[in-house]
Design a protein around this motif. Structure first.
Motif, PDB file in Angstrom:
ATOM      1  N   LEU A   1       0.855  -1.191   0.000  1.00 24.36           N
ATOM      2  CA  LEU A   1       0.000   0.000   0.000  1.00 24.36           C
ATOM      3  C   LEU A   1       0.885   1.233   0.000  1.00 24.36           C
ATOM      4  O   LEU A   1       1.753   1.382   0.862  1.00 24.36           O
ATOM      5  CB  LEU A   1      -0.908   0.014   1.237  1.00 24.36           C
ATOM      6  CG  LEU A   1      -1.762   1.279   1.417  1.00 24.36           C
ATOM      7  CD1 LEU A   1      -2.772   1.429   0.286  1.00 24.36           C
ATOM      8  CD2 LEU A   1      -2.466   1.273   2.783  1.00 24.36           C
ATOM      9  N   PHE A   2       0.688   2.100  -0.979  1.00 22.00           N
ATOM     10  CA  PHE A   2       1.315   3.405  -1.011  1.00 22.00           C
ATOM     11  C   PHE A   2       0.271   4.426  -0.574  1.00 22.00           C
ATOM     12  O   PHE A   2      -0.816   4.499  -1.164  1.00 22.00           O
ATOM     13  CB  PHE A   2       1.791   3.759  -2.424  1.00 22.00           C
ATOM     14  CG  PHE A   2       2.929   2.926  -2.925  1.00 22.00           C
ATOM     15  CD1 PHE A   2       4.229   3.414  -2.906  1.00 22.00           C
ATOM     16  CD2 PHE A   2       2.704   1.648  -3.445  1.00 22.00           C
ATOM     17  CE1 PHE A   2       5.286   2.647  -3.385  1.00 22.00           C
ATOM     18  CE2 PHE A   2       3.751   0.876  -3.926  1.00 22.00           C
ATOM     19  CZ  PHE A   2       5.046   1.375  -3.889  1.00 22.00           C
ATOM     20  N   ILE A   3       0.586   5.207   0.450  1.00 28.79           N
ATOM     21  CA  ILE A   3      -0.300   6.301   0.841  1.00 28.79           C
ATOM     22  C   ILE A   3       0.319   7.597   0.348  1.00 28.79           C
ATOM     23  O   ILE A   3       1.373   8.025   0.822  1.00 28.79           O
ATOM     24  CB  ILE A   3      -0.527   6.354   2.357  1.00 28.79           C
ATOM     25  CG1 ILE A   3      -1.130   5.033   2.856  1.00 28.79           C
ATOM     26  CG2 ILE A   3      -1.456   7.522   2.706  1.00 28.79           C
ATOM     27  CD1 ILE A   3      -1.459   5.017   4.342  1.00 28.79           C
ATOM     28  N   ASN A   4      -0.318   8.195  -0.649  1.00 27.60           N
ATOM     29  CA  ASN A   4       0.138   9.459  -1.217  1.00 27.60           C
ATOM     30  C   ASN A   4      -0.412  10.594  -0.364  1.00 27.60           C
ATOM     31  O   ASN A   4      -1.627  10.794  -0.299  1.00 27.60           O
ATOM     32  CB  ASN A   4      -0.346   9.580  -2.665  1.00 27.60           C
ATOM     33  CG  ASN A   4       0.177  10.834  -3.349  1.00 27.60           C
ATOM     34  OD1 ASN A   4       0.757  11.714  -2.705  1.00 27.60           O
ATOM     35  ND2 ASN A   4      -0.035  10.934  -4.638  1.00 27.60           N
ATOM     36  N   CYS A   5       0.480  11.326   0.280  1.00 26.63           N
ATOM     37  CA  CYS A   5       0.082  12.388   1.198  1.00 26.63           C
ATOM     38  C   CYS A   5       0.201  13.774   0.561  1.00 26.63           C
ATOM     39  O   CYS A   5       0.439  14.771   1.258  1.00 26.63           O
ATOM     40  CB  CYS A   5       0.896  12.305   2.479  1.00 26.63           C
ATOM     41  SG  CYS A   5       0.667  10.758   3.381  1.00 26.63           S
ATOM     42  N   THR A   6       0.059  13.832  -0.761  1.00 29.49           N
ATOM     43  CA  THR A   6       0.007  15.119  -1.433  1.00 29.49           C
ATOM     44  C   THR A   6      -1.086  15.996  -0.833  1.00 29.49           C
ATOM     45  O   THR A   6      -2.063  15.490  -0.275  1.00 29.49           O
ATOM     46  CB  THR A   6      -0.266  14.928  -2.940  1.00 29.49           C
ATOM     47  OG1 THR A   6      -0.400  16.200  -3.565  1.00 29.49           O
ATOM     48  CG2 THR A   6      -1.550  14.130  -3.177  1.00 29.49           C
ATOM     49  N   LEU A   7      -0.939  17.315  -0.960  1.00 32.33           N
ATOM     50  CA  LEU A   7      -1.979  18.235  -0.517  1.00 32.33           C
ATOM     51  C   LEU A   7      -3.013  18.482  -1.603  1.00 32.33           C
ATOM     52  O   LEU A   7      -3.988  19.214  -1.379  1.00 32.33           O
ATOM     53  CB  LEU A   7      -1.362  19.574  -0.100  1.00 32.33           C
ATOM     54  CG  LEU A   7      -0.261  19.535   0.974  1.00 32.33           C
ATOM     55  CD1 LEU A   7       0.086  20.951   1.413  1.00 32.33           C
ATOM     56  CD2 LEU A   7      -0.663  18.685   2.166  1.00 32.33           C
ATOM     57  N   LYS A   8      -2.823  17.872  -2.776  1.00 32.25           N
ATOM     58  CA  LYS A   8      -3.693  18.129  -3.929  1.00 32.25           C
ATOM     59  C   LYS A   8      -4.743  17.036  -4.073  1.00 32.25           C
ATOM     60  O   LYS A   8      -4.415  15.860  -4.156  1.00 32.25           O
ATOM     61  CB  LYS A   8      -2.853  18.189  -5.205  1.00 32.25           C
ATOM     62  CG  LYS A   8      -1.747  19.234  -5.175  1.00 32.25           C
ATOM     63  CD  LYS A   8      -0.839  19.063  -6.380  1.00 32.25           C
ATOM     64  CE  LYS A   8       0.318  20.043  -6.350  1.00 32.25           C
ATOM     65  NZ  LYS A   8       1.286  19.777  -7.457  1.00 32.25           N
ATOM     66  N   ARG A   9      -5.995  17.456  -4.159  1.00 34.53           N
ATOM     67  CA  ARG A   9      -7.063  16.491  -4.386  1.00 34.53           C
ATOM     68  C   ARG A   9      -7.060  16.017  -5.833  1.00 34.53           C
ATOM     69  O   ARG A   9      -6.636  16.732  -6.730  1.00 34.53           O
ATOM     70  CB  ARG A   9      -8.427  17.120  -4.065  1.00 34.53           C
ATOM     71  CG  ARG A   9      -8.725  17.245  -2.567  1.00 34.53           C
ATOM     72  CD  ARG A   9     -10.132  17.768  -2.348  1.00 34.53           C
ATOM     73  NE  ARG A   9     -10.493  17.818  -0.945  1.00 34.53           N
ATOM     74  CZ  ARG A   9     -11.058  16.815  -0.277  1.00 34.53           C
ATOM     75  NH1 ARG A   9     -11.346  15.690  -0.915  1.00 34.53           N
ATOM     76  NH2 ARG A   9     -11.360  16.944   0.997  1.00 34.53           N
ATOM     77  N   SER A  10      -7.546  14.805  -6.041  1.00 33.33           N
ATOM     78  CA  SER A  10      -7.721  14.299  -7.405  1.00 33.33           C
ATOM     79  C   SER A  10      -8.772  15.162  -8.124  1.00 33.33           C
ATOM     80  O   SER A  10      -9.717  15.648  -7.494  1.00 33.33           O
ATOM     81  CB  SER A  10      -8.196  12.844  -7.372  1.00 33.33           C
ATOM     82  OG  SER A  10      -7.247  12.017  -6.749  1.00 33.33           O
ATOM     83  N   PRO A  11      -8.621  15.414  -9.426  1.00 31.22           N
ATOM     84  CA  PRO A  11      -7.634  14.820 -10.340  1.00 31.22           C
ATOM     85  C   PRO A  11      -6.399  15.698 -10.556  1.00 31.22           C
ATOM     86  O   PRO A  11      -5.692  15.514 -11.544  1.00 31.22           O
ATOM     87  CB  PRO A  11      -8.429  14.706 -11.635  1.00 31.22           C
ATOM     88  CG  PRO A  11      -9.315  15.906 -11.615  1.00 31.22           C
ATOM     89  CD  PRO A  11      -9.671  16.136 -10.169  1.00 31.22           C
ATOM     90  N   GLU A  12      -6.124  16.650  -9.649  1.00 30.50           N
ATOM     91  CA  GLU A  12      -4.951  17.501  -9.828  1.00 30.50           C
ATOM     92  C   GLU A  12      -3.687  16.651  -9.835  1.00 30.50           C
ATOM     93  O   GLU A  12      -3.588  15.656  -9.111  1.00 30.50           O
ATOM     94  CB  GLU A  12      -4.885  18.539  -8.714  1.00 30.50           C
ATOM     95  CG  GLU A  12      -3.885  19.650  -8.965  1.00 30.50           C
ATOM     96  CD  GLU A  12      -3.978  20.774  -7.937  1.00 30.50           C
ATOM     97  OE1 GLU A  12      -3.103  21.652  -7.973  1.00 30.50           O
ATOM     98  OE2 GLU A  12      -4.908  20.759  -7.111  1.00 30.50           O
ATOM     99  N   VAL A  13      -2.729  17.041 -10.661  1.00 34.18           N
ATOM    100  CA  VAL A  13      -1.489  16.271 -10.804  1.00 34.18           C
ATOM    101  C   VAL A  13      -0.710  16.277  -9.488  1.00 34.18           C
ATOM    102  O   VAL A  13      -0.496  17.335  -8.880  1.00 34.18           O
ATOM    103  CB  VAL A  13      -0.614  16.846 -11.934  1.00 34.18           C
ATOM    104  CG1 VAL A  13       0.761  16.166 -11.944  1.00 34.18           C
ATOM    105  CG2 VAL A  13      -1.304  16.661 -13.285  1.00 34.18           C
ATOM    106  N   SER A  14      -0.294  15.100  -9.058  1.00 39.23           N
ATOM    107  CA  SER A  14       0.546  14.952  -7.872  1.00 39.23           C
ATOM    108  C   SER A  14       1.936  14.531  -8.316  1.00 39.23           C
ATOM    109  O   SER A  14       2.115  13.464  -8.923  1.00 39.23           O
ATOM    110  CB  SER A  14      -0.032  13.890  -6.930  1.00 39.23           C
ATOM    111  OG  SER A  14       0.942  13.441  -6.003  1.00 39.23           O
ATOM    112  N   ASN A  15       2.941  15.355  -8.024  1.00 39.06           N
ATOM    113  CA  ASN A  15       4.317  15.005  -8.373  1.00 39.06           C
ATOM    114  C   ASN A  15       4.804  13.819  -7.552  1.00 39.06           C
ATOM    115  O   ASN A  15       5.596  12.996  -8.033  1.00 39.06           O
ATOM    116  CB  ASN A  15       5.217  16.217  -8.167  1.00 39.06           C
ATOM    117  CG  ASN A  15       4.924  17.310  -9.170  1.00 39.06           C
ATOM    118  OD1 ASN A  15       5.272  17.204 -10.333  1.00 39.06           O
ATOM    119  ND2 ASN A  15       4.241  18.361  -8.727  1.00 39.06           N
ATOM    120  N   THR A  16       4.319  13.708  -6.322  1.00 32.58           N
ATOM    121  CA  THR A  16       4.654  12.552  -5.492  1.00 32.58           C
ATOM    122  C   THR A  16       4.203  11.261  -6.167  1.00 32.58           C
ATOM    123  O   THR A  16       4.896  10.237  -6.111  1.00 32.58           O
ATOM    124  CB  THR A  16       4.006  12.692  -4.106  1.00 32.58           C
ATOM    125  OG1 THR A  16       4.484  13.886  -3.478  1.00 32.58           O
ATOM    126  CG2 THR A  16       4.316  11.504  -3.219  1.00 32.58           C
TER     127      THR A  16
END
Length: 251
Positions: free
Chosen positions: A26-41
């Protein structure tokens, strides 16, 4: 003095010596951006996840900010004043995963707010136990991914890896990866011309991290996890000391 040469590829052990089929990650992406905004992480997560899937690992990816996860250090924050909390419904994904990778951005030189929230919610389960009677996360493997365009990758990953091992995860060698661009405002990892996806250091570290996570998870699974002797909280509370004796010099 001449430095020793690394072993040649021909002398490297067979990569098929371990079987990774049946492992879950499981990868938990903790970006501050909600989908569908691009997450660099997400860009680095995808590198690691693709390699795992190619080896037969079942991979799930969770973007935490898309869910109404309450702030706090209890398993269910609706029992502590919050109207809603998505964490109890998401936690079974964490519990089912042999490998957990926390991934997120650097802000002001440190882990972002969503990352910290996830660490706190994981800590909420630190007093629970697995089927052996060990702390719940014993026998599972943890890693970390960090992205940003300001210094702090090693600081952020060291904080995450410490937090994961403190609650019971086992950390393999080289269990982190990251990318930072030029310090200050500038292109992010997935921006055209950033050089991120072509960065040799990041690609190497991501590859090493991914294989080490799979290697250790497979070894632990084959061994039935971490041996239980010497780490059972209930037995300690009942008086068992697992060979420990008080310092006779202590007064």
């Amino acid at each position: 003095m001449t430095e020793p040469m690394p072993p040649s590829a021909s002398s490297a052990p067979d990569r098929t010596a371990l079987n990774y089929t049946g492992l879950t990650a499981l990868f938990i992406n903790c970006t501050l951006k909600r989908s569908p905004e691009v997450s660099n992480t997400q860009g680095i997560i995808d590198l690691s996840a693709r390699l795992m899937r190619a080896q037969g690992v079942t991979v799930d990816i969770l973007r935490a900010v898309d869910h109404d996860i309450a702030t706090g250090v209890y398993p269910d924050m609706t029992e502590h004043g919050w109207a809603t909390d998505a964490w109890p419904g998401l936690f079974p994904k964490v519990q089912a995963a042999d490998i957990l990778v926390l991934a997120g951005p650097i802000w002001l030189g440190d882990n972002g707010s969503v990352t910290r929230r996830i660490v706190e919610r994981l800590y909420a389960h630190s007093g629970e136990f697995n089927q052996k009677g060990q702390y719940l996360f014993y026998g599972k493997v943890g890693g970390a991914i960090i992205t940003g365009n300001e210094d702090g990758v090693k600081h952020c990953t060291s904080n995450l890896l410490y937090s994961l091992q403190h609650i019971g995860y086992t950390i393999p060698p080289a269990a982190d990866s990251g990318w930072i661009g030029e310090i200050g405002p500038g292109p992010s990892y997935l921006d055209p011309g950033s050089g991120g996806p072509q960065n040799e250091f990041t690609n190497r570290n991501t590859t090493f991290m991914t294989w080490n996570l799979m290697h250790l998870a497979a070894l632990l699974k084959a061994a039935g996890g971490i041996p239980a002797y010497g780490n059972l909280r209930q037995n300690w509370d009942s008086g068992e000391r697992f060979g420990f004796t008080a310092n006779p010099e202590y007064r």
